[in-house]
Design an enzyme around this catalytic site. Structure first.
Site, PDB file in Angstrom:
ATOM      1  N   GLU A 119      45.309  62.966  70.901  1.00  0.00           N
ATOM      2  CA  GLU A 119      46.499  63.219  70.091  1.00  0.00           C
ATOM      3  C   GLU A 119      47.729  62.637  70.774  1.00  0.00           C
ATOM      4  O   GLU A 119      48.710  62.293  70.126  1.00  0.00           O
ATOM      5  CB  GLU A 119      46.668  64.725  69.869  1.00  0.00           C
ATOM      6  CG  GLU A 119      47.781  65.110  68.947  1.00  0.00           C
ATOM      7  CD  GLU A 119      47.756  66.585  68.576  1.00  0.00           C
ATOM      8  OE1 GLU A 119      48.800  67.234  68.668  1.00  0.00           O
ATOM      9  OE2 GLU A 119      46.681  67.094  68.194  1.00  0.00           O
ATOM     10  N   SER A 161      48.878  69.443  73.260  1.00  0.00           N
ATOM     11  CA  SER A 161      47.433  69.295  73.071  1.00  0.00           C
ATOM     12  C   SER A 161      47.044  67.838  73.275  1.00  0.00           C
ATOM     13  O   SER A 161      47.610  66.941  72.654  1.00  0.00           O
ATOM     14  CB  SER A 161      47.028  69.742  71.665  1.00  0.00           C
ATOM     15  OG  SER A 161      47.289  71.120  71.485  1.00  0.00           O
ATOM     16  N   ARG A 201      47.428  65.036  61.488  1.00  0.00           N
ATOM     17  CA  ARG A 201      48.075  64.235  62.528  1.00  0.00           C
ATOM     18  C   ARG A 201      48.185  62.760  62.132  1.00  0.00           C
ATOM     19  O   ARG A 201      48.045  61.865  62.972  1.00  0.00           O
ATOM     20  CB  ARG A 201      47.318  64.370  63.861  1.00  0.00           C
ATOM     21  CG  ARG A 201      47.205  65.809  64.353  1.00  0.00           C
ATOM     22  CD  ARG A 201      48.574  66.445  64.597  1.00  0.00           C
ATOM     23  NE  ARG A 201      48.443  67.813  65.062  1.00  0.00           N
ATOM     24  CZ  ARG A 201      48.511  68.888  64.281  1.00  0.00           C
ATOM     25  NH1 ARG A 201      48.725  68.743  62.979  1.00  0.00           N
ATOM     26  NH2 ARG A 201      48.387  70.096  64.765  1.00  0.00           N
TER      27      ARG A 201
END
Length: 313
Positions: A305, A235, A185
């Site tokens: 995130e 998420s 990420r």
């Protein structure tokens, strides 16, 4: 003359909206007004807008499909540029490569690969958002990520203020995948503030029936496990090393826990959902409560995130 009028005068053909609610452009359905929202219709128009913004010192934020964003209740000042209408081209330079502009949705990209008998992008069929956002954060699913299929990325490097106080011109740069510092990420694109224009994917010939079956399987698994019937930003937390965020949150007794209209999903504890007219403040407080509770019970730090945009009080 305010920002809207200045932009209208300089770029009269550009579609602009004044005080447009970000809630209408984010998957969370949360967010106050953007001072000005622009919808360039082509790469040339986008570049002209970026150059003008650099020259005038206008603060710019880019928005694709708005699927990984938490926008503040008070909105944002400056300019929000929506790229999903301008950068939507898909092409095949040769039999093994697909070039996708940054505004192409991941689902459309996966289907384009399938329809042309190329394998490697099946995992992308269920990832919300656009190619630009997926490259920016090295998105992935089911053990595969963008780094596994990317070959190169073309970006716009915004102009920086020079030593004499003036601003230089932005320019377009192409990076090979090994120059992007792609990790879990994260990417050089995010670190350096680049704007993704397009990405080229290196794929392999595949069996059309198997590609279709794999995509159907991924879609079904996502529908079975994720709260797709409620607004969310996907998420909420990154996966902590050695753990799963959703299980930690569930084991902490937070399934269904709510702050205002924001709630930990009953279906998948890794998701915060907009259950009842949630505000950004509700979501922000719930994120912090989850982090504190998981830290207290398991001594694990959960890193969001979801990207917060603008100012949060």
């Amino acid at each position: 003359m305010d920002l809207f009028d200045r932009l209208s005068l300089a770029l009269p053909r550009l579609r602009l909206l004044r005080e447009e609610p970000l809630a209408a452009h984010t998957s969370f359905r949360i967010g106050g007004p953007a001072e000005v929202m622009a919808f360039p219709s082509s790469l040339a128009e986008l570049q002209a807008l970026l150059r003008l913004s650099a020259q005038e010192g206008i603060r710019v934020r880019l928005l694709g499909a708005g699927t990984n964003i938490l926008a503040p209740d008070g909105g944002v000042r400056g300019l929000v540029i929506v790229t999903s209408g301008a950068l939507t081209g898909l092409s095949m330079p040769d039999a093994a490569h697909i070039e996708a502009m940054s505004g192409v949705t991941m689902a459309r990209l996966a289907c384009f690969a399938r329809d042309n008998g190329l394998t490697g992008l099946e995992f992308a069929c269920g990832i919300p958002g656009t190619v630009g956002g997926a490259v920016y954060m090295n998105a992935g699913a089911y053990g595969v990520c963008m780094a596994d299929v990317l070959e190169s990325v073309r970006v716009y490097k915004p102009a920086r203020q020079l030593d004499d106080g003036t601003r230089g011109s932005g320019n377009i740069i192409e990076f090979d995948v090994d120059e992007l510092n792609l990790g879990y990420r994260k990417s050089r694109i995010a670190d350096d503030g680049f704007i993704v224009l397009s990405a080229t994917f290196n794929l392999a010939p595949g069996n059309a029936a198997m590609i279709k079956a794999d995509m159907n399987d991924y879609r079904q698994r996502r529908e079975d496990k994720q709260p797709l019937d409620m607004p969310s930003a996907g998420s909420t937390f990154k996966r902590p090393e050695g753990y799963f965020a959703g299980k930690l949150i569930m084991d902490a007794g937070l399934r269904g826990h709510a702050v205002g209209g924001a709630q930990v999903s009953e279906k998948h504890c890794g998701f915060i959902v907009n259950a009842d007219h949630a505000t950004a403040a509700d979501v922000d407080e719930l994120i912090r409560h989850i982090q504190a509770t998981v830290k207290d019970q398991f001594n694990v730090d959960l890193e969001p995130e979801v990207h917060r945009v603008g100012e949060f009080l």
